[in-house]
Design an enzyme around this catalytic site. Structure first.
Site, PDB file in Angstrom:
ATOM      1  CE  LYS A  11    -170.799-121.714  29.958  1.00 30.88           C
ATOM      2  NZ  LYS A  11    -170.112-120.677  30.638  1.00 30.88           N
ATOM      3  N   PRO A  99    -167.808-126.754  40.197  1.00 33.10           N
ATOM      4  CG  PRO A  99    -165.999-125.346  39.828  1.00 33.10           C
ATOM      5  CD  PRO A  99    -166.525-126.692  39.486  1.00 33.10           C
ATOM      6  CB  ALA A 102    -167.743-121.714  38.964  1.00 34.16           C
ATOM      7  N   GLY A 103    -169.310-119.778  36.517  1.00 35.12           N
ATOM      8  CA  GLY A 103    -169.184-119.493  35.080  1.00 35.12           C
ATOM      9  C   GLY A 103    -168.953-120.753  34.270  1.00 35.12           C
ATOM     10  CG  LEU A 104    -166.832-123.531  35.415  1.00 33.59           C
ATOM     11  CD1 LEU A 104    -166.097-124.463  36.380  1.00 33.59           C
ATOM     12  CD2 LEU A 104    -165.980-123.311  34.164  1.00 33.59           C
ATOM     13  CB  ALA A 105    -172.941-123.976  32.143  1.00 30.94           C
ATOM     14  N   GLY A 106    -172.846-125.102  35.659  1.00 34.34           N
ATOM     15  CA  GLY A 106    -173.176-126.301  36.454  1.00 34.34           C
ATOM     16  C   GLY A 106    -174.677-126.537  36.572  1.00 34.34           C
ATOM     17  N   GLY A 107    -175.424-125.491  36.924  1.00 32.78           N
ATOM     18  CA  GLY A 107    -176.872-125.647  37.083  1.00 32.78           C
ATOM     19  C   GLY A 107    -177.532-126.003  35.760  1.00 32.78           C
ATOM     20  CB  SER A 108    -177.047-124.725  32.299  1.00 25.59           C
ATOM     21  OG  SER A 108    -177.303-123.394  32.631  1.00 25.59           O
ATOM     22  CG  ASP A 141    -174.952-121.268  29.530  1.00 23.95           C
ATOM     23  OD1 ASP A 141    -174.704-120.756  28.413  1.00 23.95           O
ATOM     24  OD2 ASP A 141    -174.450-120.865  30.589  1.00 23.95           O
TER      25      ASP A 141
HETATM   26  P1  ATP Z   1    -174.717-118.625  35.467  1.00 24.72           P
HETATM   27  O1  ATP Z   1    -173.546-118.195  34.641  1.00 24.72           O
HETATM   28  O2  ATP Z   1    -175.912-119.046  34.664  1.00 24.72           O
HETATM   29  O3  ATP Z   1    -175.043-117.698  36.618  1.00 24.72           O
HETATM   30  P2  ATP Z   1    -172.965-120.526  36.675  1.00 24.72           P
HETATM   31  O4  ATP Z   1    -172.513-121.567  35.790  1.00 24.72           O
HETATM   32  O5  ATP Z   1    -172.022-119.410  36.956  1.00 24.72           O
HETATM   33  O6  ATP Z   1    -174.314-119.978  36.137  1.00 24.72           O
HETATM   34  P3  ATP Z   1    -174.256-122.307  38.542  1.00 24.72           P
HETATM   35  O7  ATP Z   1    -173.346-123.302  39.124  1.00 24.72           O
HETATM   36  O8  ATP Z   1    -175.234-122.756  37.525  1.00 24.72           O
HETATM   37  O9  ATP Z   1    -173.387-121.077  38.055  1.00 24.72           O
HETATM   38  O10 ATP Z   1    -175.031-121.620  39.766  1.00 24.72           O
HETATM   39  C1  ATP Z   1    -175.693-120.367  39.679  1.00 24.72           C
HETATM   40  C2  ATP Z   1    -176.707-120.254  40.832  1.00 24.72           C
HETATM   41  O11 ATP Z   1    -177.759-121.166  40.585  1.00 24.72           O
HETATM   42  C3  ATP Z   1    -176.132-120.588  42.179  1.00 24.72           C
HETATM   43  O12 ATP Z   1    -176.262-119.469  43.004  1.00 24.72           O
HETATM   44  C4  ATP Z   1    -176.967-121.742  42.713  1.00 24.72           C
HETATM   45  O13 ATP Z   1    -177.403-121.552  44.023  1.00 24.72           O
HETATM   46  C5  ATP Z   1    -178.177-121.815  41.787  1.00 24.72           C
HETATM   47  N1  ATP Z   1    -178.530-123.217  41.399  1.00 24.72           N
HETATM   48  C6  ATP Z   1    -179.769-123.678  41.180  1.00 24.72           C
HETATM   49  N2  ATP Z   1    -179.749-124.972  40.812  1.00 24.72           N
HETATM   50  C7  ATP Z   1    -178.467-125.355  40.760  1.00 24.72           C
HETATM   51  C8  ATP Z   1    -177.816-126.573  40.434  1.00 24.72           C
HETATM   52  N3  ATP Z   1    -178.498-127.669  40.080  1.00 24.72           N
HETATM   53  N4  ATP Z   1    -176.477-126.588  40.468  1.00 24.72           N
HETATM   54  C9  ATP Z   1    -175.783-125.463  40.794  1.00 24.72           C
HETATM   55  N5  ATP Z   1    -176.351-124.301  41.142  1.00 24.72           N
HETATM   56  C10 ATP Z   1    -177.682-124.228  41.123  1.00 24.72           C
END
Ligand code: ATP
Length: 327
Positions: A11, A99, A102-108, A141
């Protein structure tokens, strides 16, 4: 039992306003969230034990209990012990394209895919809103990542009102590999610097109501050309002065003649909007040669109206398409 393969969309925040403090300690937010077709693939495979296993070969992604995808599966194990007993554990393989940090909610997005996939695998028959309620316990997210599309998000970011489809915009994203911004730092610093201008707690409901009749909800779908002007992110006020590389990216995109550009979430990814794939690629090439850093990565993607997409169930795997191949 079947295996499932799902695509989980990243996102971007078209709009992020910090309105005030909530009684639960979180910030009250007003955001417009947009899914893009930069996706991770999540494969779910039943294993004949009662355990959850995570595989991911990305060096920044923990392949253990700290993974948000693991936590999503574990939540279902705790909520539905009978399903675990009946169907057994699951192996979650994460193929990262989004990535990390990265602020793209990959883990979520990964957690959202596990909730949707395990609901199918374990034949739980949960509704989207039940899945979103479970997802809300994992992260703000996650409910949006389940539904995807274009959405006004209020509260902690988990109270969702779907907005009309904005049509086919293209997005160029850029991120320095060697820059990371802690989400907690960004919000805490914002509170320290701007907390005195927060909306009073008793006015939060009224403020939230006004958003639904405000310009981002009213104007965005009606006039595509306004989208660049409506982009906004309060967290830029704390991030740009401290992270010169993020500021430099913002300026480079602005000079490249885009519809609009903004940092996504708490960064450090910066995105820019373009009318077409050709324009987006031209912008990417222009910024690439203007900055010429070996640490800078780029992606080109499209707006998407999907959060989680099931790409295969059973034995037959449909071919995967990555974001750069979709034209
Ligand atoms: P947020 O804004 O919630 O911090 P984000 O979108 O910037 O998230 P994500 O890619 O979700 O960043 O990663 C945030 C942290 O979560 C990373 O340091 C990573 O090690 C950890 N993490 C745990 N599970 C996952 C996953 N399935 N994918 C990516 N990162 C994960």
């Amino acid at each position: 039992m079947r295996s499932y393969s799902l695509q989980a969309s990243a996102k971007i925040n078209l709009y992020l306003e910090i309105i005030g403090d909530r009684p639960d300690g979180y910030h009250e937010l007003a955001m417009v969230l947009q899914s893009i077709d930069l996706v991770d693939r999540i494969d779910l495979r039943p294993i004949g034990t009662d355990t959850i296993r995570v595989r991911c070969d990305h060096p920044q992604v923990p392949p253990d209990k700290n993974n948000l995808a693991y936590r999503a599966a574990d939540l279902l194990v705790k909520q539905f012990p009978d399903a675990l007993a009946k169907y057994g554990g699951v192996e979650i393989s994460i193929h990262k394209q989004i990535p990390v940090a990265a602020g793209l909610a990959g883990g979520s997005a990964n957690a959202a895919a596990v909730l949707v996939g395990m609901d199918l695998l374990w034949q739980l028959g949960l509704t989207q809103s039940e899945l979103q309620e479970l997802g809300g316990a994992l992260g703000s997210d996650v409910p949006f990542c389940i539904a995807g599309g274009t959405t006004l998000a209020t509260g902690r970011g988990d109270e969702l009102s779907p907005l009309a489809d904005l049509g086919s915009f293209c997005v160029v994203l850029a991120k320095y590999r060697n820059v990371s911004i802690s989400t907690a730092w960004a919000y805490q610093t914002y509170r320290q610097q701007f907390g005195s201008s927060y909306c009073a707690p008793e006015d939060l409901d009224c403020r939230r109501e006004r958003l639904h009749s405000g310009p981002m909800v009213g104007q965005l779908p009606k006039d595509r050309s306004k989208i660049g002007k409506l982009l906004h992110n309060d967290l830029e006020k704390v991030a740009l002065p401290v992270y010169p590389q993020v500021l430099q990216l913002r300026e480079a995109f602005e000079s490249a003649g885009v519809l609009g550009t903004m940092m996504s979430g708490s960064g450090p990814t910066v995105f820019a909007l373009a009318e077409s794939r050709a324009q987006a690629e031209e912008v990417r090439d222009r910024v690439k040669s203007a900055i010429a850093s070996p640490d800078l990565d780029f992606w080109v993607a499209n707006f998407s109206n999907t959060g989680i997409r099931i790409v295969s169930d059973g034995n037959e795997m449909k071919p995967q398409i990555n974001a750069d191949q979709r034209r």
